[in-house]
Design an enzyme around this catalytic site. Structure first.
Site, short mmCIF file in Angstrom:
data_model
loop_
_atom_site.label_atom_id
_atom_site.label_comp_id
_atom_site.label_asym_id
_atom_site.label_seq_id
_atom_site.Cartn_x
_atom_site.Cartn_y
_atom_site.Cartn_z
N ASN A 29 29.69 18.95 -21.45
CA ASN A 29 29.08 20.42 -22.04
C ASN A 29 28.26 21.07 -20.95
O ASN A 29 27.92 22.50 -21.14
CB ASN A 29 27.92 19.87 -23.39
CG ASN A 29 27.97 19.44 -24.72
OD1 ASN A 29 29.44 19.60 -24.90
ND2 ASN A 29 27.57 19.05 -25.82
N ARG A 98 36.57 24.43 -30.01
CA ARG A 98 35.68 25.57 -30.19
C ARG A 98 34.83 26.19 -29.49
O ARG A 98 34.73 27.21 -29.16
CB ARG A 98 34.34 24.79 -31.11
CG ARG A 98 33.62 25.63 -31.77
CD ARG A 98 32.36 25.23 -32.71
NE ARG A 98 30.83 25.96 -32.34
CZ ARG A 98 30.94 26.48 -32.93
NH1 ARG A 98 31.49 27.33 -33.85
NH2 ARG A 98 29.79 27.98 -32.32
N CYS A 122 35.75 23.20 -38.26
CA CYS A 122 35.24 22.45 -37.65
C CYS A 122 34.93 20.88 -37.65
O CYS A 122 34.50 21.22 -39.10
CB CYS A 122 34.70 22.58 -36.47
SG CYS A 122 33.78 21.10 -35.32
N ARG A 127 30.17 25.87 -38.17
CA ARG A 127 30.17 26.14 -37.00
C ARG A 127 30.06 27.51 -36.77
O ARG A 127 30.35 28.11 -35.90
CB ARG A 127 30.66 25.42 -35.90
CG ARG A 127 30.21 23.91 -35.96
CD ARG A 127 31.11 22.68 -35.01
NE ARG A 127 29.74 23.44 -34.01
CZ ARG A 127 30.48 22.31 -32.41
NH1 ARG A 127 31.66 21.88 -32.98
NH2 ARG A 127 29.79 22.39 -31.54
N PRO A 128 29.44 28.29 -37.38
CA PRO A 128 29.80 30.13 -37.69
C PRO A 128 29.05 30.49 -36.13
O PRO A 128 28.75 29.70 -35.08
CB PRO A 128 28.91 30.82 -38.33
CG PRO A 128 27.75 29.79 -38.22
CD PRO A 128 28.15 28.57 -38.10
N ILE A 129 30.10 31.75 -35.76
CA ILE A 129 29.06 32.20 -33.85
C ILE A 129 28.67 33.77 -34.04
O ILE A 129 28.60 34.32 -33.13
CB ILE A 129 30.84 32.27 -33.23
CG1 ILE A 129 31.73 33.24 -33.96
CG2 ILE A 129 31.34 30.76 -33.00
CD1 ILE A 129 32.64 33.70 -33.10
N ASP A 130 28.01 33.91 -34.88
CA ASP A 130 27.53 35.24 -35.65
C ASP A 130 25.96 35.41 -34.83
O ASP A 130 26.29 36.09 -34.18
CB ASP A 130 26.84 35.18 -37.28
CG ASP A 130 25.82 34.08 -37.37
OD1 ASP A 130 26.13 32.81 -36.77
OD2 ASP A 130 24.53 33.94 -37.69
N LEU A 131 25.87 34.36 -33.85
CA LEU A 131 24.21 34.52 -33.47
C LEU A 131 25.47 35.38 -31.32
O LEU A 131 25.04 36.17 -30.78
CB LEU A 131 23.59 33.64 -32.81
CG LEU A 131 22.95 32.88 -34.16
CD1 LEU A 131 22.10 31.38 -33.75
CD2 LEU A 131 21.36 33.71 -34.75
N ASP A 310 23.46 15.20 -30.94
CA ASP A 310 24.88 14.53 -30.79
C ASP A 310 24.68 12.83 -30.36
O ASP A 310 25.91 12.08 -30.11
CB ASP A 310 25.11 14.66 -29.00
CG ASP A 310 26.37 15.98 -29.38
OD1 ASP A 310 26.34 16.90 -29.94
OD2 ASP A 310 26.24 16.85 -28.23
N ILE A 332 20.70 20.23 -37.25
CA ILE A 332 21.21 20.79 -36.27
C ILE A 332 23.03 20.95 -37.20
O ILE A 332 22.89 22.27 -37.69
CB ILE A 332 21.47 20.61 -34.98
CG1 ILE A 332 20.19 20.14 -34.57
CG2 ILE A 332 22.39 20.87 -34.33
CD1 ILE A 332 19.19 20.81 -33.94
N ARG A 402 37.96 13.07 -25.87
CA ARG A 402 38.03 14.79 -26.02
C ARG A 402 36.81 14.61 -24.83
O ARG A 402 36.64 15.19 -24.70
CB ARG A 402 37.77 15.12 -26.82
CG ARG A 402 38.61 15.83 -28.02
CD ARG A 402 38.50 16.35 -29.20
NE ARG A 402 38.12 17.39 -28.39
CZ ARG A 402 38.16 18.82 -29.87
NH1 ARG A 402 38.49 18.07 -30.97
NH2 ARG A 402 37.31 20.10 -29.25
#
Ligand code: UD1
Length: 422
Positions: A29, A98, A122, A127-131, A310, A332, A402
């Protein structure tokens, strides 16, 4: 994914106490946003300690697809982004991972335009990406959506004040990447505080960026004109470190985990001690000695420095073997309990209701045929298999590969009986 990869499975014979030493690889990450960040740099970037895992390979594929050059030598990678010729991330590659969305910030930051598609559904939640997009808009970037494609364009990127509704890791990184070449100062509040953000910022600052406050909830990005050639050593993977410590704990073993940063895993170490493990903690190594039987503990996932989501499934596996009942609350991601059904097939006693899992510890875990449905959930199945009676077959291993470099060899070196079958 390569053809046939989906078919590969892990065969694990449980019951061996793990012993010995295992070295932690570079952080997935941290590597992903840092590789994205190379797009901002004029010239070559040399990265060390880059984990050789599928998600990182996918990031390289995208960098190459847009015109970058990637040269690999083991865990040393040289990336040259001086010949990028398109600002469009292919939908196909975007779907694969993602976190490819993190490239959008870097591409816009450098070229003032970027086209990409929604990262898509996902395995662990919506898991939106609005922010991310709200942050971009605040920086003066126009965003249009056409048929699932997101088209970003800006005449100028201007420093501004951005407050995140939630301290999203990806949005924090994306806004930092989009604003480090901006005009003026960007102040980001309620920023995520994860160590991977600090690592990204250290990397960018080494290349000439002026960013303050990473690792706190207020990050100040003072725009600079350009970023220049740099070499950087990626931080250790704290989730991989936690996973091997739990491998020691769940098998009743005795392990030394090296090349980690113990400051980053405090919430994990606290829970292991609470569960009865004896730890010897140094700056870069942790030795763990498991108790005869793990004690039940309760866990609530939180943004850093809270207990990491995680690690939720990893502790989920551990606590199935504990004496007593544990309660996990996932704060989360809403669908991070897919692994539970598979653990229950192995004899675990877990009940999920909404965000809460109630785990009644048992001594009777048995090998079974199970299927991984995401990276960390998959790792939980492997851990359960290590303590199960008999043989477990874990399918859909590509999810696990992965994110864990050399997991089969690392576990084998600790004495586990584990084979990858293609
Ligand atoms: C990163 C990590 C992932 C980890 C997660 C939380 C990478 C590549 N992945 O993911 O392993 O589990 O942090 O520590 O670094 N959210 C929104 N809108 C947004 C963005 C996020 O509502 O625009 C929500 C998400 O749905 C989720 C929460 O915020 O509920 C946290 O997500 P975020 O911190 O963004 O996680 P990622 O960056 O995707």
């Amino acid at each position: 994914r390569k053809r046939g990869e989906k078919m590969s499975k892990l065969i694990i014979q449980g019951g061996k106490k793990l012993e010995g030493e295992v070295q932690i690889s570079g952080s997935k990450n941290a590597a992903l946003p840092i590789i994205a960040g190379t797009v901002l740099i004029k010239g070559k970037t040399t990265l060390y300690n880059v984990p050789n895992i599928q998600d990182v390979q996918t990031m390289f594929e995208i960098i190459k697809d847009i015109g970058g050059k990637v040269t690999k030598k083991n865990n040393k990678i040289i990336i040259d982004t001086s010949k990028i010729h398109t600002y469009e991330i292919s939908e196909n590659l975007m779907r694969k991972m993602r976190s490819s969305v993190i490239l959008a910030g870097a591409i816009i930051g450098k070229y003032k335009k970027a086209n990409f598609s929604y990262p898509g559904g996902c395995e662990i939640g919506s898991r939106p990406i609005d922010l991310h997009l709200k942050g971009f808009e605040k920086l003066g970037i126009n965003i249009k959506e056409e048929y699932g494609e997101i088209i970003c364009e800006a005449d100028r990127i201007m420093g501004t004040q951005i407050h995140l509704d939630f301290p999203s890791v990806g949005a924090t990184e994306n806004i930092i990447l989009a604003s480090c070449l901006a005009e003026g100062v960007t102040v980001l509040t309620n920023a995520a505080k994860e160590p991977e953000i600090e690592d990204l910022v250290k990397f960018l600052n080494k290349a000439g960026a002026k960013i303050k406050g990473a690792g706190t909830d207020r990050v100040e990005i003072i725009g600079v004109k350009k970023l220049t050639e740099v070499s950087y050593n990626i931080m250790p993977d704290r989730i991989e470190a936690g996973t091997y410590l739990v491998a020691g704990a769940i098998t009743g073993g005795n392990l030394k985990v090296t090349n980690l940063n113990s400051n980053h895993i405090e919430p994990i170490l606290n829970k292991l001690e609470e569960a009865g493990c004896v730890l010897k903690i140094e700056k870069n190594t942790v030795e763990i000695k498991a108790p005869k039987r793990i004690k039940a503990v309760d866990i609530k996932t939180m943004p850093y420095p809270g207990f990491p989501t995680d690690m939720q499934s990893i502790f989920g596996a551990l606590l199935t073997t504990a004496k007593g009942t544990s309660i996990i609350t996932e704060n989360i991601f809403e669908s991070r309990y897919k692994y539970v059904q598979e653990l229950n097939r192995m004899g675990a006693k877990i009940n999920v209701e909404g965000r809460t899992a109630v785990i009644k510890g048992t001594k009777r875990i048995q090998g079974a045929s199970v299927v991984a449905s995401d990276l960390r959930g998959g790792a939980a199945l492997v851990l359960e298999a290590l303590v199960a009676k008999g043989v477990t077959q874990v399918d859909n291993v590509h999810y696990i590969l992965r994110g864990y470099e050399n997991i089969v060899d690392k576990l084998k070196n600790l004495g586990a009986k584990i084979y990858l079958e293609d």
